[in-house]
Write a protein that holds these residues in place. Sequence first.
Motif, short mmCIF file in Angstrom:
data_model
loop_
_atom_site.label_atom_id
_atom_site.label_comp_id
_atom_site.label_asym_id
_atom_site.label_seq_id
_atom_site.Cartn_x
_atom_site.Cartn_y
_atom_site.Cartn_z
N ASP A 1 -3.07 7.75 -15.93
CA ASP A 1 -3.25 6.30 -16.09
C ASP A 1 -4.68 5.85 -15.82
OD1 ASP A 1 -0.54 5.81 -16.68
OD2 ASP A 1 -0.02 5.88 -14.55
N ILE A 2 -5.55 6.76 -15.42
CA ILE A 2 -6.92 6.38 -15.03
C ILE A 2 -7.82 6.34 -16.26
CG2 ILE A 2 -8.88 6.98 -13.58
CD1 ILE A 2 -6.89 8.56 -11.80
N ASP A 3 -8.29 5.15 -16.60
CA ASP A 3 -9.13 4.99 -17.79
C ASP A 3 -10.02 3.76 -17.61
OD1 ASP A 3 -10.17 5.49 -20.31
OD2 ASP A 3 -8.65 4.28 -21.32
N GLY A 4 -11.06 3.90 -16.81
CA GLY A 4 -11.95 2.77 -16.55
C GLY A 4 -11.31 1.69 -15.71
N PRO A 5 -10.66 2.04 -14.59
CA PRO A 5 -9.90 1.06 -13.79
C PRO A 5 -10.79 0.01 -13.14
CG PRO A 5 -10.15 3.10 -12.56
CD PRO A 5 -10.69 3.37 -13.94
N MET A 6 -10.17 -1.08 -12.76
CA MET A 6 -10.90 -2.18 -12.12
C MET A 6 -11.23 -1.86 -10.67
SD MET A 6 -9.64 -6.09 -11.77
CE MET A 6 -10.28 -7.16 -10.50
N VAL A 7 -10.25 -1.42 -9.90
CA VAL A 7 -10.40 -1.09 -8.49
C VAL A 7 -9.44 0.05 -8.16
CG1 VAL A 7 -11.04 -3.45 -7.76
CG2 VAL A 7 -8.62 -2.78 -7.81
N TYR A 8 -9.52 0.56 -6.94
CA TYR A 8 -8.51 1.50 -6.45
C TYR A 8 -7.55 0.73 -5.55
CZ TYR A 8 -6.22 5.46 -4.22
OH TYR A 8 -5.28 6.35 -3.77
N PRO A 9 -6.30 0.54 -5.98
CA PRO A 9 -5.34 -0.22 -5.16
C PRO A 9 -4.79 0.62 -4.02
CG PRO A 9 -4.29 0.47 -7.19
CD PRO A 9 -5.71 0.97 -7.26
N PHE A 10 -5.19 0.31 -2.81
CA PHE A 10 -4.74 1.06 -1.62
C PHE A 10 -3.80 0.17 -0.83
CE2 PHE A 10 -5.40 2.47 2.85
CZ PHE A 10 -4.92 3.77 2.71
N TYR A 11 -2.56 0.64 -0.67
CA TYR A 11 -1.54 -0.16 0.01
C TYR A 11 -1.26 0.42 1.39
CZ TYR A 11 2.86 -2.63 0.87
OH TYR A 11 3.85 -3.42 1.41
N LEU A 12 -1.47 -0.42 2.41
CA LEU A 12 -1.22 -0.01 3.79
C LEU A 12 -0.76 -1.25 4.56
CD1 LEU A 12 -1.61 2.34 5.94
CD2 LEU A 12 -3.74 1.16 6.52
N GLU A 13 0.36 -1.15 5.22
CA GLU A 13 0.91 -2.33 5.88
C GLU A 13 0.26 -2.55 7.24
OE1 GLU A 13 5.15 -2.62 5.81
OE2 GLU A 13 5.26 -2.43 3.63
N ASN A 14 -1.03 -2.86 7.18
CA ASN A 14 -1.82 -3.19 8.37
C ASN A 14 -2.99 -4.06 7.90
OD1 ASN A 14 -3.49 -3.32 10.63
ND2 ASN A 14 -2.95 -1.26 11.30
N ASP A 15 -2.85 -5.36 8.06
CA ASP A 15 -3.86 -6.28 7.53
C ASP A 15 -5.16 -6.22 8.32
OD1 ASP A 15 -4.42 -8.05 5.44
OD2 ASP A 15 -4.23 -9.78 6.77
N ASP A 16 -5.14 -5.59 9.49
CA ASP A 16 -6.37 -5.44 10.27
C ASP A 16 -7.40 -4.58 9.54
OD1 ASP A 16 -5.48 -7.05 12.33
OD2 ASP A 16 -4.71 -5.37 13.52
N LEU A 17 -6.92 -3.74 8.63
CA LEU A 17 -7.84 -2.90 7.86
C LEU A 17 -8.80 -3.76 7.05
CD1 LEU A 17 -8.88 -0.21 6.78
CD2 LEU A 17 -7.01 -0.25 5.09
N ARG A 18 -8.32 -4.88 6.53
CA ARG A 18 -9.17 -5.76 5.74
C ARG A 18 -10.34 -6.27 6.58
NH1 ARG A 18 -7.53 -7.84 1.13
NH2 ARG A 18 -5.36 -7.51 1.78
#
Length: 319
Positions: free
Chosen positions: A241-258
């Motif tokens: 599915d990788i073909d010039g993607p916009m971003v890398y969507p990384f899902y982690l249930e810890n908003d402190d990472l942001r």
Amino acid sequence: MTRVIGGYFELENRFESEYYPNLIRLNTGRNCLEYILRTKAYKKIYLPEYSCDTLIEPILKLDIEFEKYPINMNLEPEKIIYPKQDEAFLVINYFGLKGRYVNSLTSRVNNLIINNSQAFFEAPIKGFDTFYSARKFFGVADGAYLHTEDAPEMDFKQEVSWKRSEHLLRRLENGANDGYKAYKRNEEYLSGKEIKLMSDLSYRILSGIDYSAVKSRRNRNFKYLHLKLKGLNGISFSDWDIDGPMVYPFYLENDDLRKELILKKVYVARYWPNVLQNIDEDKQEYKLAKFLFPLPVDQRYGLLDMDKICKLITSFLKR
């Protein structure tokens, strides 16, 4: 105008060819949607809960009925809706990673509108209305492309963007923080703006980009992050599915990472704050809006930058 020969130089650019020279050039993606809704005269549209509130602008403007549908962790509709003749079903190619899925829908769903705002390099499919946002991939103050086979003559004015390009120049010379206020002013200007043709400045910038190099850099950066982080990522997807993607969507249930990433000057947007206000906390869309971190993979960065992101995340998780 009579062409002037000589005199002082304008902003330098390689004027060669756009990526989509045969598509309709408009000022914003939301106005591409308005164009489609106007020409097709749809009475109702279905769109995902996990989406930007700017999509609602043209719908409210045209007083069209709308209904939102849920998506799953694969970033696909939980249930396919088959619209009536005067209805449309809008699907988002999230982060440029759902091209194969969207293509599979074209054999099943009529009146499908494809939102490729996050999938600039995904080619349009014959017979299906599709729109793109150049601003999400390149340094321009406006710019969107529309693929449609119903294009009646409409007399649009042309957008003018030179006086709204301050944020681009400020970031180039002084850094992201210096240009952020000007960036917000440009975003506010585009909100609710009528349909216009793409500005000549954006057109010329987009005609001078090495798109092959851009796509290659995005793919390489994305694959590096995926190699390092896929074991930690709550979202999975195929390398196909990788073909010039916009971003890398990384899902982690810890908003402190942001907060940690922003503190270390890795700016990650939130897609989309309006979802947190409109959706119950137990819904999948709420969790995606809160815990999905769109990590930058664009053409401005290289593998050393990707390695920095990986080290920040792994160090955070070891605390």
